[in-house]
Design a protein around this motif. Structure first.
Motif, PDB file in Angstrom:
ATOM      1  N   HIS A  87       8.777  59.852  -3.158  1.00 51.17           N
ATOM      2  CA  HIS A  87      10.313  60.750  -2.601  1.00 51.17           C
ATOM      3  C   HIS A  87      10.601  62.205  -3.768  1.00 51.17           C
ATOM      4  CE1 HIS A  87      13.990  62.725  -1.793  1.00 51.17           C
ATOM      5  NE2 HIS A  87      14.896  62.455  -2.548  1.00 51.17           N
ATOM      6  N   LYS A  88      10.371  63.581  -3.600  1.00 50.49           N
ATOM      7  CA  LYS A  88      10.980  63.497  -4.791  1.00 50.49           C
ATOM      8  C   LYS A  88       9.555  63.429  -5.953  1.00 50.49           C
ATOM      9  CE  LYS A  88      15.490  64.978  -4.491  1.00 50.49           C
ATOM     10  NZ  LYS A  88      16.839  65.167  -4.872  1.00 50.49           N
ATOM     11  N   GLU A  89       8.662  63.698  -5.412  1.00 54.73           N
ATOM     12  CA  GLU A  89       6.623  63.449  -6.073  1.00 54.73           C
ATOM     13  C   GLU A  89       7.060  62.415  -7.279  1.00 54.73           C
ATOM     14  OE1 GLU A  89       4.874  66.006  -6.142  1.00 54.73           O
ATOM     15  OE2 GLU A  89       6.247  66.727  -4.504  1.00 54.73           O
ATOM     16  N   GLN A  90       7.909  60.919  -6.371  1.00 61.00           N
ATOM     17  CA  GLN A  90       7.358  59.846  -7.404  1.00 61.00           C
ATOM     18  C   GLN A  90       7.416  59.164  -6.327  1.00 61.00           C
ATOM     19  OE1 GLN A  90      11.532  59.620  -9.959  1.00 61.00           O
ATOM     20  NE2 GLN A  90       9.951  59.959 -11.569  1.00 61.00           N
ATOM     21  N   TYR A  91       7.072  57.813  -6.996  1.00 60.75           N
ATOM     22  CA  TYR A  91       6.993  56.495  -5.763  1.00 60.75           C
ATOM     23  C   TYR A  91       8.465  55.693  -5.962  1.00 60.75           C
ATOM     24  CZ  TYR A  91       2.646  57.957  -3.516  1.00 60.75           C
ATOM     25  OH  TYR A  91       1.601  59.014  -3.045  1.00 60.75           O
ATOM     26  N   HIS A  92       9.150  54.320  -4.755  1.00 60.72           N
ATOM     27  CA  HIS A  92       9.535  54.167  -5.599  1.00 60.72           C
ATOM     28  C   HIS A  92       9.398  52.193  -5.102  1.00 60.72           C
ATOM     29  CE1 HIS A  92      12.243  56.612  -7.760  1.00 60.72           C
ATOM     30  NE2 HIS A  92      12.486  57.709  -6.374  1.00 60.72           N
ATOM     31  N   LEU A  93       9.443  51.389  -5.520  1.00 59.60           N
ATOM     32  CA  LEU A  93       8.898  50.020  -4.419  1.00 59.60           C
ATOM     33  C   LEU A  93      10.087  48.807  -4.496  1.00 59.60           C
ATOM     34  CD1 LEU A  93       5.652  48.624  -6.724  1.00 59.60           C
ATOM     35  CD2 LEU A  93       5.746  48.770  -4.175  1.00 59.60           C
ATOM     36  N   GLY A  94       9.767  48.723  -3.757  1.00 59.73           N
ATOM     37  CA  GLY A  94      11.298  47.628  -3.080  1.00 59.73           C
ATOM     38  C   GLY A  94      12.512  48.618  -2.338  1.00 59.73           C
ATOM     39  N   PHE A  95      13.186  47.704  -1.777  1.00 65.39           N
ATOM     40  CA  PHE A  95      14.116  48.422  -1.102  1.00 65.39           C
ATOM     41  C   PHE A  95      15.967  47.448  -1.582  1.00 65.39           C
ATOM     42  CE2 PHE A  95      17.968  48.147   2.200  1.00 65.39           C
ATOM     43  CZ  PHE A  95      17.761  49.736   2.100  1.00 65.39           C
ATOM     44  N   LYS A  96      16.431  47.988  -2.367  1.00 65.04           N
ATOM     45  CA  LYS A  96      17.677  47.563  -2.363  1.00 65.04           C
ATOM     46  C   LYS A  96      18.784  48.992  -2.303  1.00 65.04           C
ATOM     47  CE  LYS A  96      17.634  43.942  -5.634  1.00 65.04           C
ATOM     48  NZ  LYS A  96      16.617  44.126  -6.760  1.00 65.04           N
ATOM     49  N   PRO A  97      19.904  49.029  -1.914  1.00 64.42           N
ATOM     50  CA  PRO A  97      20.871  49.824  -0.708  1.00 64.42           C
ATOM     51  C   PRO A  97      21.191  50.876  -2.323  1.00 64.42           C
ATOM     52  CG  PRO A  97      21.391  48.060   0.646  1.00 64.42           C
ATOM     53  CD  PRO A  97      20.353  47.444  -0.343  1.00 64.42           C
ATOM     54  N   GLU A  98      21.019  50.417  -3.241  1.00 62.56           N
ATOM     55  CA  GLU A  98      22.452  50.682  -4.565  1.00 62.56           C
ATOM     56  C   GLU A  98      20.795  51.690  -4.364  1.00 62.56           C
ATOM     57  OE1 GLU A  98      21.993  46.884  -4.590  1.00 62.56           O
ATOM     58  OE2 GLU A  98      23.183  47.414  -3.302  1.00 62.56           O
ATOM     59  N   GLN A  99      19.750  50.836  -5.363  1.00 60.98           N
ATOM     60  CA  GLN A  99      18.429  51.256  -5.880  1.00 60.98           C
ATOM     61  C   GLN A  99      18.533  53.006  -4.587  1.00 60.98           C
ATOM     62  OE1 GLN A  99      14.635  49.841  -4.709  1.00 60.98           O
ATOM     63  NE2 GLN A  99      14.397  51.134  -5.590  1.00 60.98           N
ATOM     64  N   TYR A 100      18.127  52.841  -3.437  1.00 61.64           N
ATOM     65  CA  TYR A 100      18.664  54.468  -2.350  1.00 61.64           C
ATOM     66  C   TYR A 100      19.459  55.117  -2.792  1.00 61.64           C
ATOM     67  CZ  TYR A 100      14.074  52.818  -0.015  1.00 61.64           C
ATOM     68  OH  TYR A 100      12.556  52.067  -0.057  1.00 61.64           O
ATOM     69  N   GLN A 101      20.356  54.141  -2.555  1.00 57.86           N
ATOM     70  CA  GLN A 101      21.752  55.906  -3.071  1.00 57.86           C
ATOM     71  C   GLN A 101      21.480  56.289  -4.446  1.00 57.86           C
ATOM     72  OE1 GLN A 101      24.984  52.393  -3.151  1.00 57.86           O
ATOM     73  NE2 GLN A 101      25.353  53.697  -1.131  1.00 57.86           N
ATOM     74  N   GLN A 102      20.966  55.964  -5.415  1.00 57.71           N
ATOM     75  CA  GLN A 102      20.374  56.166  -6.476  1.00 57.71           C
ATOM     76  C   GLN A 102      19.378  57.412  -6.704  1.00 57.71           C
ATOM     77  OE1 GLN A 102      19.742  53.020 -10.056  1.00 57.71           O
ATOM     78  NE2 GLN A 102      22.006  53.979 -10.289  1.00 57.71           N
ATOM     79  N   ILE A 103      18.009  57.140  -5.790  1.00 54.32           N
ATOM     80  CA  ILE A 103      16.935  57.442  -5.663  1.00 54.32           C
ATOM     81  C   ILE A 103      17.519  59.387  -4.478  1.00 54.32           C
ATOM     82  CG2 ILE A 103      14.801  58.021  -4.618  1.00 54.32           C
ATOM     83  CD1 ILE A 103      14.475  54.786  -5.114  1.00 54.32           C
ATOM     84  N   PHE A 104      18.452  58.753  -3.702  1.00 55.33           N
ATOM     85  CA  PHE A 104      18.385  60.346  -3.138  1.00 55.33           C
ATOM     86  C   PHE A 104      19.482  61.047  -3.328  1.00 55.33           C
ATOM     87  CE2 PHE A 104      15.660  57.579   0.162  1.00 55.33           C
ATOM     88  CZ  PHE A 104      14.992  58.505   0.795  1.00 55.33           C
ATOM     89  N   ASP A 105      20.526  60.540  -4.320  1.00 59.62           N
ATOM     90  CA  ASP A 105      21.383  60.752  -4.799  1.00 59.62           C
ATOM     91  C   ASP A 105      22.569  60.787  -4.054  1.00 59.62           C
ATOM     92  OD1 ASP A 105      19.993  61.399  -7.140  1.00 59.62           O
ATOM     93  OD2 ASP A 105      19.494  63.640  -6.277  1.00 59.62           O
ATOM     94  N   LEU A 106      23.644  60.360  -3.687  1.00 60.68           N
ATOM     95  CA  LEU A 106      23.944  59.936  -2.353  1.00 60.68           C
ATOM     96  C   LEU A 106      25.389  59.328  -3.257  1.00 60.68           C
ATOM     97  CD1 LEU A 106      22.383  58.656   0.450  1.00 60.68           C
ATOM     98  CD2 LEU A 106      22.892  60.579  -0.060  1.00 60.68           C
TER      99      LEU A 106
END
Length: 115
Positions: free
Chosen positions: A96-115
């Motif tokens: 996402h946005k030219e970066q790789y992110h490993l794993g899944f946590k809702p909080e982590q994805y909220q930050q990644i997607f600026d939610l």
């Protein structure tokens, strides 16, 4: 474009896909087993995340490897193992946005997607 990589029978992948869908985010899901995985793409993952982070040593597939496959592990050997058995790659791997992110946590994805 957002992409998420994994294998469909993984519980963490299922949670991540559900979360992305619930947030109504556009994404493409790539299944290593169905869609395939190239050595070039795996090398890109490794360059971005580090092969040590990418290799899931806690998973069943890795633990069932013969001891000689686990000894003297370096990037070349680890990438060959992951290419042969993609279940050894930590999941999910999100692009996402030219970066790789490993794993899944809702909080982590909220930050990644600026939610």
């Amino acid at each position: 474009m957002t992409k998420i990589y994994g294998i469909k029978n993984c519980d963490t992948i299922k949670k991540a896909l559900k979360w992305l869908t619930e947030q109504q985010l556009d994404f493409t899901y790539i299944d290593y087993r169905q869609d395939g995985l190239t050595a070039e793409l795996l090398a890109e993952f490794s360059a971005a995340c580090g092969w040590q982070n990418l290799l899931n040593t806690r998973g069943t597939t890795y633990r069932q490897l013969p001891q000689e496959d686990k000894e003297n592990l370096d990037e070349t050997k680890a990438l060959a193992l992951m290419l042969a058995q993609p279940a050894m790659i930590k999941r999910p791997l999100l692009w996402h946005k030219e970066q790789y992110h490993l794993g899944f946590k809702p909080e982590q994805y909220q930050q990644i997607f600026d939610l």
